[in-house]
Every structure is written in structure tokens, then in C-alpha cells.
Design a protein around this motif. Structure first.
Motif, mmCIF file in Angstrom:
data_model
loop_
_atom_site.group_PDB
_atom_site.id
_atom_site.type_symbol
_atom_site.label_atom_id
_atom_site.label_comp_id
_atom_site.label_asym_id
_atom_site.label_seq_id
_atom_site.Cartn_x
_atom_site.Cartn_y
_atom_site.Cartn_z
ATOM 1 N N VAL A 27 0.835 -1.203 0.000
ATOM 2 C CA VAL A 27 0.000 0.000 0.000
ATOM 3 C C VAL A 27 0.869 1.250 0.000
ATOM 4 O O VAL A 27 0.627 2.202 -0.763
ATOM 5 C CB VAL A 27 -0.946 0.012 1.222
ATOM 6 N N GLU A 28 1.902 1.282 0.836
ATOM 7 C CA GLU A 28 2.788 2.445 0.900
ATOM 8 C C GLU A 28 3.509 2.653 -0.426
ATOM 9 O O GLU A 28 3.669 3.793 -0.888
ATOM 10 C CB GLU A 28 3.805 2.253 2.020
ATOM 11 N N HIS A 29 3.959 1.562 -1.031
ATOM 12 C CA HIS A 29 4.642 1.656 -2.328
ATOM 13 C C HIS A 29 3.724 2.260 -3.381
ATOM 14 O O HIS A 29 4.117 3.173 -4.124
ATOM 15 C CB HIS A 29 5.098 0.262 -2.762
ATOM 16 N N ARG A 30 2.511 1.778 -3.450
ATOM 17 C CA ARG A 30 1.554 2.283 -4.429
ATOM 18 C C ARG A 30 1.161 3.731 -4.136
ATOM 19 O O ARG A 30 0.948 4.524 -5.046
ATOM 20 C CB ARG A 30 0.326 1.392 -4.431
ATOM 21 N N ALA A 31 1.073 4.080 -2.862
ATOM 22 C CA ALA A 31 0.735 5.457 -2.494
ATOM 23 C C ALA A 31 1.821 6.419 -2.959
ATOM 24 O O ALA A 31 1.531 7.535 -3.424
ATOM 25 C CB ALA A 31 0.541 5.562 -0.986
ATOM 26 N N LEU A 33 3.698 5.996 -5.574
ATOM 27 C CA LEU A 33 3.561 6.107 -7.022
ATOM 28 C C LEU A 33 2.447 7.074 -7.402
ATOM 29 O O LEU A 33 2.538 7.784 -8.410
ATOM 30 C CB LEU A 33 3.285 4.729 -7.644
ATOM 31 N N LEU A 34 1.390 7.093 -6.614
ATOM 32 C CA LEU A 34 0.248 7.972 -6.901
ATOM 33 C C LEU A 34 0.616 9.446 -6.791
ATOM 34 O O LEU A 34 -0.045 10.295 -7.388
ATOM 35 C CB LEU A 34 -0.914 7.664 -5.953
ATOM 36 N N ARG A 35 1.671 9.754 -6.038
ATOM 37 C CA ARG A 35 2.042 11.152 -5.853
ATOM 38 C C ARG A 35 2.433 11.823 -7.156
ATOM 39 O O ARG A 35 2.318 13.032 -7.295
ATOM 40 C CB ARG A 35 3.214 11.266 -4.875
ATOM 41 N N SER A 36 2.888 11.031 -8.136
ATOM 42 C CA SER A 36 3.356 11.619 -9.391
ATOM 43 C C SER A 36 2.225 12.171 -10.253
ATOM 44 O O SER A 36 2.476 12.985 -11.143
ATOM 45 C CB SER A 36 4.152 10.578 -10.196
ATOM 46 N N THR A 40 -3.564 15.599 -11.390
ATOM 47 C CA THR A 40 -4.501 15.194 -12.439
ATOM 48 C C THR A 40 -5.660 14.400 -11.852
ATOM 49 O O THR A 40 -6.824 14.611 -12.212
ATOM 50 C CB THR A 40 -3.773 14.342 -13.495
ATOM 51 N N MET A 41 -5.342 13.503 -10.936
ATOM 52 C CA MET A 41 -6.376 12.694 -10.301
ATOM 53 C C MET A 41 -7.354 13.575 -9.538
ATOM 54 O O MET A 41 -8.567 13.349 -9.567
ATOM 55 C CB MET A 41 -5.714 11.686 -9.349
ATOM 56 N N LEU A 42 -6.838 14.603 -8.884
ATOM 57 C CA LEU A 42 -7.688 15.493 -8.107
ATOM 58 C C LEU A 42 -8.609 16.306 -9.008
ATOM 59 O O LEU A 42 -9.814 16.429 -8.752
ATOM 60 C CB LEU A 42 -6.829 16.420 -7.247
ATOM 61 N N LEU A 43 -8.049 16.868 -10.085
ATOM 62 C CA LEU A 43 -8.844 17.708 -10.976
ATOM 63 C C LEU A 43 -9.947 16.918 -11.673
ATOM 64 O O LEU A 43 -11.100 17.353 -11.731
ATOM 65 C CB LEU A 43 -7.938 18.382 -12.008
ATOM 66 N N THR A 44 -9.585 15.754 -12.210
ATOM 67 C CA THR A 44 -10.595 14.937 -12.887
ATOM 68 C C THR A 44 -11.598 14.375 -11.898
ATOM 69 O O THR A 44 -12.790 14.249 -12.196
ATOM 70 C CB THR A 44 -9.933 13.787 -13.662
ATOM 71 N N GLY A 45 -11.112 14.041 -10.696
ATOM 72 C CA GLY A 45 -12.004 13.481 -9.691
ATOM 73 C C GLY A 45 -13.047 14.475 -9.219
ATOM 74 O O GLY A 45 -14.207 14.120 -8.997
ATOM 75 N N ILE A 46 -12.653 15.739 -9.090
ATOM 76 C CA ILE A 46 -13.597 16.762 -8.647
ATOM 77 C C ILE A 46 -14.527 17.180 -9.774
ATOM 78 O O ILE A 46 -15.731 17.333 -9.587
ATOM 79 C CB ILE A 46 -12.839 17.987 -8.102
ATOM 80 N N LEU A 133 -7.275 3.522 -2.687
ATOM 81 C CA LEU A 133 -6.768 4.897 -2.649
ATOM 82 C C LEU A 133 -7.191 5.682 -3.883
ATOM 83 O O LEU A 133 -7.175 6.916 -3.876
ATOM 84 C CB LEU A 133 -5.240 4.894 -2.542
ATOM 85 N N ARG A 134 -7.543 4.971 -4.931
ATOM 86 C CA ARG A 134 -8.059 5.603 -6.153
ATOM 87 C C ARG A 134 -9.580 5.591 -6.170
ATOM 88 O O ARG A 134 -10.214 6.544 -6.615
ATOM 89 C CB ARG A 134 -7.530 4.876 -7.391
ATOM 90 N N VAL A 135 -10.161 4.509 -5.681
ATOM 91 C CA VAL A 135 -11.615 4.353 -5.774
ATOM 92 C C VAL A 135 -12.341 5.260 -4.783
ATOM 93 O O VAL A 135 -13.276 5.988 -5.152
ATOM 94 C CB VAL A 135 -12.012 2.882 -5.532
ATOM 95 N N LEU A 136 -11.941 5.233 -3.528
ATOM 96 C CA LEU A 136 -12.681 5.956 -2.493
ATOM 97 C C LEU A 136 -12.684 7.472 -2.688
ATOM 98 O O LEU A 136 -13.721 8.112 -2.438
ATOM 99 C CB LEU A 136 -12.150 5.581 -1.110
#
Length: 275
Positions: A27-31, A33-36, A40-46, A133-136
């Protein structure tokens, strides 16, 4: 003569910690990776939930509501919980295709983890938890949109979070179990989205009640995790009628699917890494 034999207890402690909490390392490793691409994830998610709900409500919703809505509620109210669940399903499937395949083939992440005390089962579980971490966040952004548009009862909206989690695990482990068996990528990974996720979105009572479909298409919905989650979501959000046994059936289907495919994923991970 006596020998002074000493053991490095710190090493044994570290190994024991990995054996117990190895999944959290994934989980920490994947988290990290998500920082990069978190911006984009935030803008599209909102943006996506607000734009989609606004478009469906002002556009198609106006036409449908002219006929007094669906099942006694405005079309957007009927549609909203299914859209939330469909998004959870889509994100879970996407993360478990190239993410899992890349961990075996391209980045060799899982192969490297196998050199540690971490077990294949921990890798599978940890990866699936990291998918949340992506779905929720996506589910939460949709919930914020529902609150903004005053769709459903405010406190009932919170019930979509555990439903989205259960659906994500059911779909995620199912996709993972298959992807973990793939040795080469010849375009088949994209088939998951095109020939599984999209049809399930269209034929699972997402945009209209399942019983409006021709009889020969309705079984697609019965075996679709999205239909079960959408039905639960409608009951949770605005109190759509549902018998006690129906609720048990929907939750049971998703729970059994998640558990069975989780066990299958653990087996395929071990077989792949021990090969």
C-alpha cells in the motif's frame, strides 16, 4: 571453553514484522507512485462528477422527468447511485489491469517483493487495498456532488462509501485473478474495459431499470456485480423498496464474489511467482 553465541534479534523482529504487515508495504509503495499524478487525479475526480450529473440532470433528466421520472423519483436521483457504483467498478478494473500486469512483466515489482518475507497473498491483498486509494476519493467526490445537488438524504449518502468499497474489492480481485495469469500483452488487457466493463455498465440497470430490458438480456444484470451494488445504492440513497431477502442476496453476492476471487488471486500470485 564456552562459546558466546549471540543472535541479531532485530533482524528476526523485522522479518516477523514483514510477515505480519507486508501487505501494508504494498500500500505504501503504491501510495508513493500515486504522488506523481495526484494533481490530475484530483482535478478529474472533482470535475467529472459535477459535470456528469449536471449534464444528465439538465439534459436527459428533463426528458425523462417529463414522463414523471422513474420508479417515483426524478431521473437524476434514480441514476446517481448507479453512476457512483459504475465509477467505482471502472476505476477498480482499470487499476487491476495494467497495474497488476506491470507488476509482473514490466516493473517486476512483485518479483522483487518475492525476495522478501512478504507472501504472494500479502501482495495481492495489499495491491487491492491500494486500489481503494483511487476508488474511495472518486466515490467521495461523487458524494460531494450529491450533497451539492441535494440528491438523496444527506446522511444516507455516506452509505455509498462502504458499498463502493465492497464493489471495488469484488471487481478488483476478479480482474486481478485473470490478469495475473497473463504472460504477454497482445491487446487482451484492453478487452476488460471494452468487452466486460462497458457492457456491464450498459446492461446492469444503470441508466434504466433492469426489467425494461428484453428477457434474454436481463441475466447479464443478475450476474453483474454492478447491478447488485446499484440496487443497494438506490435503497441506501433514497429508500428504494427492497425486501430483506433481496438485500441479503445483493450483499451476499458481492461478498462471496470478493472472497472467492480474493482466494483465487492469492493462488494465481503464488503460482506465478513460484514458477
Amino acid at each position: 571453553m564456552s562459546a558466546d553465541i549471540r543472535f541479531d534479534t532485530s533482524t528476526h523482529t523485522d522479518i516477523g514484522k514483514v510477515r505480519r504487515w507486508g501487505w501494508w508495504g504494498v500500500v505504501e509503495h503504491r501510495a508513493l507512485l500515486l504522488r506523481s499524478y495526484w494533481t490530475t487525479m484530483l482535478l478529474t475526480g472533482i470535475g467529472s462528477p459535477f459535470i456528469y450529473l449536471l449534464g444528465m440532470g439538465v439534459g436527459l433528466g428533463v426528458l425523462v422527468d417529463g414522463g414523471q421520472g422513474i420508479e417515483g423519483v426524478p431521473y437524476l436521483t434514480f441514476l446517481a447511485p448507479a453512476l457512483v457504483m459504475a465509477t467505482a467498478m471502472q476505476v477498480a478494473a482499470q487499476e487491476n489491469t495494467y497495474g497488476v500486469f506491470g507488476g509482473f512483466k514490466w516493473a517486476n515489482t512483485f518479483t522483487a517483493m518475492r525476495l522478501t518475507p512478504m507472501s504472494p497473498a500479502q501482495m495481492a491483498v495489499g495491491f487491492q487495498v491500494s486500489v481503494l486509494l483511487r476508488v474511495l476519493p472518486m466515490v467521495f467526490f461523487y458524494m460531494a456532488a450529491l450533497w451539492t445537488f441535494r440528491i438523496g438524504e444527506p446522511l444516507r449518502v455516506l452509505l455509498l462509501l462502504p458499498l463502493g468499497t465492497l464493489l471495488s474489492l469484488a471487481v478488483g480481485f476478479a480482474v486481478m485473478a485473470w490478469v495475473a495469469t497473463q504472460r504477454d500483452e497482445r491487446g487482451q488487457l484492453s478487452f476488460v474495459e471494452r468487452f466486460v466493463i462497458v457492457p456491464l455498465t450498459l446492461f446492469s440497470g444503470t441508466y434504466f431499470p433492469l426489467d425494461t430490458l428484453p428477457g434474454y438480456l436481463q441475466p447479464i444484470g443478475w450476474f453483474s456485480p454492478l447491478w447488485h451494488a446499484a440496487e443497494l445504492g438506490r435503497t441506501a440513497l433514497y429508500g428504494a423498496p427492497m425486501g430483506a431477502w433481496e438485500g441479503v442476496l445483493h450483499i451476499g453476492f458481492l461478498s462471496v464474489l470478493a472472497l472467492a476471487t480474493a482466494m483465487l488471486s492469492m493462488r494465481t500470485f503464488r503460482a506465478r511467482l513460484d514458477d
